[in-house]
Design a protein around this motif. Structure first.
Motif, short mmCIF file in Angstrom:
data_model
loop_
_atom_site.label_atom_id
_atom_site.label_comp_id
_atom_site.label_asym_id
_atom_site.label_seq_id
_atom_site.Cartn_x
_atom_site.Cartn_y
_atom_site.Cartn_z
N TRP A 196 29.12 -20.71 -14.38
CA TRP A 196 28.98 -21.76 -13.36
C TRP A 196 28.97 -23.10 -14.04
N ASN A 254 31.45 -27.78 -9.64
CA ASN A 254 30.99 -26.95 -8.53
C ASN A 254 31.82 -25.67 -8.45
N PHE A 272 23.26 -13.23 -10.52
CA PHE A 272 23.83 -14.50 -10.10
C PHE A 272 24.59 -14.33 -8.80
N THR A 273 24.27 -15.16 -7.84
CA THR A 273 24.99 -15.17 -6.59
C THR A 273 25.68 -16.52 -6.50
N PRO A 279 26.81 -19.90 -5.34
CA PRO A 279 26.33 -20.73 -4.24
C PRO A 279 27.38 -20.80 -3.14
N ALA A 280 26.89 -20.97 -1.90
CA ALA A 280 27.79 -20.94 -0.75
C ALA A 280 28.92 -21.96 -0.85
N GLN A 281 28.62 -23.15 -1.44
CA GLN A 281 29.62 -24.22 -1.41
C GLN A 281 30.58 -24.16 -2.59
#
Lengths: 268, 361
Positions: B118, B123, B244-245, B247-249
């Motif tokens: 990440w 982003n 780790f997920t 992030p939505a954005q």
């Protein structure tokens, strides 16, 4: 007795029109930032590098981003205005003389001024954070709070981070204000206080850019500002936050001590 | 009156305390008294380092880089100075590394199956999955970076590669990240033509895990480079750290797609690829090993102009019986790029490279 003095000091500060105008200006910052990022749209990514890059769709970060930006100039400016009004302003209006001859200790007078500064700083920073949360959520939406580490915190945890940041930023602001109070105790001209404080902050930031002066950097209060961003990392690394706060604490001690020395030795 | 003097003294004391505090904060943290540890022979310590299996730990790693690399705006992490990273591992291959870069952060999480990388600056999440045939995923970029940040792994590699070519000794003890450690010193044998004078590795007295690696070069007393833990806590880590997920954005991409897209954007990647095109040839052994390659002519001409500029900015033109080219020097390594595409590099003085370049096929 002392609480009444504290209360009256804060009321006295709030009654000044420039305080209200200043607070209004501060509140505009998070609104403008949220609006700006919102109009930039999805494709533009975020705003400026760093924290700005994760603002899109992440409204809960707006208060932290806003305060982090404001800490560089805006908040020191506001703190210096309040410190200038506190002693130099009163001296200019001739009201300080009355306070100095009154049967209250001058140290207590200084603590009342310092308390007023701290209370107003906390109020201003909290106000900016709250408006930041509202504006950020309204313009950018929110789904918890995404950190710089790519994790997503739930709303409760996010609010805790914001609260922690508010406290940290307020402390930096009060420390700068304490040094400004020392200048304020030494002059009758409020403008001198503001000019001296802001010049110092700007010069510190310029000095911080020169890597050849890195021996000097640990002494500059501005060196501690960037490290506060660690609040937005997950898990939070505490060492830089702790260092920044200790650094500001030293400035608070020096500022308060110098102001007290000046007030005590002042001829009425 | 007396009262006034007392308050004045108290205020003055406050000022002095604040100033002293500033001084204390500015002072680098002292290493503390070296601990007293039972004697250990260098050979057995080396053996223990190579066979040690570090368990779960989490910690902060400081990298102090005085290699004399030019500061390139495009790759700030390489510039001289101090950098820090936080790493966590569960001892079973799952790990997380957080690499701050100014106000941004790069996080690499390997959860056992997938490596997530990440980057807060863009982003974006890069997801590298272990291929079904069980081969390692293409995790070169993120993992290499995370691995370089782990002093334990870096030191193990150094010891494994060089122990035959070094005089090994134990030179006292040290306290690293509040843990007692032996100072293992690898000195290149006199026959080795290398820029490196010695490598000091602080080995944890209990876990036999390297805690710090310092590289010293000829002619300086300060280490040219140092990687070490500034803080470490040994023991099971929060299992949530190894998940780790995205992030939505965030955008999620694969390493292949990212590489494809980045090739045009960042010049150093193009150069790297040009170098990776050929199998490297290895000359010599031990400390003065020289790695050589030949960049195909077409790749040479494909190097983007910015990369070419980058190379020109930091190299010196040289020529000799072997031909002509450019040499790039740092405190610990030298790289020679001949105009015809031959490249040699090693932790050796440039003369060794001039002698070796003729052997590059």
């Amino acid at each position: 007795m002392i609480t009444r003095q504290f209360g009256s000091e804060v009321r006295w500060m709030l009654r000044r029109p420039r305080t209200l105008i200043g607070l209004f200006g501060l509140v505009l910052v998070p609104i403008v930032i949220s609006f700006g990022i919102w109009t930039a749209g999805e494709d533009e990514g975020g705003g400026p590098p760093g924290l700005g890059a994760i603002l899109q769709g992440n409204g809960m970060v707006v208060p932290i981003f806003t305060l982090f930006l404001s800490l560089n100039l805006l908040l020191p400016l506001v703190a210096s205005i309040w410190a200038a009004d506190g002693l130099a302003g009163e001296a200019q209006h001739g009201t300080l003389r009355g306070l100095l001859v009154a049967p209250v200790s001058r140290v207590r007078l200084l603590f009342v001024k310092l308390f007023g500064l701290a209370a107003m700083s906390l109020f201003a920073v909290t106000l900016m954070a709250v408006v930041g949360i509202i504006a950020g959520t309204a313009f950018l939406g929110t789904d918890g709070m995404m950190t710089l580490s790519g994790t997503t915190l739930d709303t409760g945890e996010g609010l805790l981070r914001i609260a922690l940041f508010v406290v940290l930023v307020t402390f930096q602001m009060v420390s700068i204000g304490a040094v400004a109070l020392a200048v304020s105790a030494a002059t009758e001209h409020p403008l001198v206080v503001q000019a001296a404080t802001m010049t110092t902050i700007i010069v510190f930031q310029v000095l911080g850019q020169f890597s050849s002066l890195d021996w000097l950097h640990p002494f500059l209060i501005t060196t501690g500002f960037p490290g506060l961003i660690d609040v937005m990392r997950d898990p939070v690394p505490l060492d830089q936050i702790w260092d920044s706060t200790l650094l500001a604490g030293c400035y608070l001690l020096i500022g308060t001590g110098l102001a007290a020395m000046r007030l005590i030795t002042k001829d009425n | 009156m007396n009262n006034r003097k007392v308050t004045l003294a108290a205020a003055a004391a406050g000022v002095v305390a604040g100033a002293a505090g500033l001084g204390l904060l500015a002072m680098p943290a002292g290493a503390g008294q070296p601990p007293t540890l039972p004697d250990v022979s260098a050979e057995s310590l080396v053996e223990q380092v190579l066979t040690s299996e570090p368990g779960a730990f989490g910690g902060t790693v400081q990298v102090d880089n005085k290699l004399g690399l030019p500061s390139i705006a495009e790759i700030p992490q390489l510039a001289d100075g101090k950098h820090s990273a936080r790493i966590w591992t569960d001892g079973n291959g799952r790990f997380r590394a957080a690499l701050p870069n100014g106000q941004s952060e790069q996080t690499v999480v390997h959860d056992g199956k997938t490596t997530w990388s990440w980057n807060s600056a863009d982003n974006e999440v890069t997801k590298a999955e272990r291929k079904p045939d069980g081969s390692k995923p293409d995790e070169r970029k993120p993992d290499a970076k995370a691995e370089a940040a782990n002093p334990a792994e870096a030191a193990k590699q150094v010891v494994g590669l060089t122990k035959e070519f070094s005089d090994i000794s134990v030179d006292g003890t040290a306290r690293v990240a509040n843990r007692a450690a032996y100072e293992l010193v690898l000195t290149p044998k006199a026959s080795e033509k290398t820029l490196i004078r010695e490598v000091r590795i602080a080995v944890d007295s209990e876990l036999k895990m390297p805690l710090r690696v310092a590289v010293l070069t000829n002619g300086t007393s300060e280490p040219a480079g140092m990687v070490g833990f500034s803080e470490i806590n040994v023991g099971p880590q929060d299992p949530k750290l190894f998940e780790f997920t995205p992030p939505a954005q965030a955008k999620v991409t694969t390493p292949e797609a990212k590489e494809e897209r980045d090739r045009d954007r960042s010049p150093e990647l193009g150069l790297e690829q040009a170098l990776q095109g050929e199998n490297p040839q290895v000359f010599g052994t031990g400390w003065d090993t020289v790695v050589g390659a030949r960049i195909p002519a077409e790749a040479m001409s494909q190097v983007p102009a910015e990369a070419q500029g980058l190379v020109d900015r930091f190299t010196k033109k040289v020529s000799g019986s072997w031909g002509s080219g450019k040499v790039f020097t740092t405190k610990v390594a030298t790289v020679l790029i001949a105009d015809d595409g031959r490249v040699v590099a090693g932790a050796v003085p440039e003369q060794v490279l001039f002698d070796t370049i003729g052997q590059v096929k």
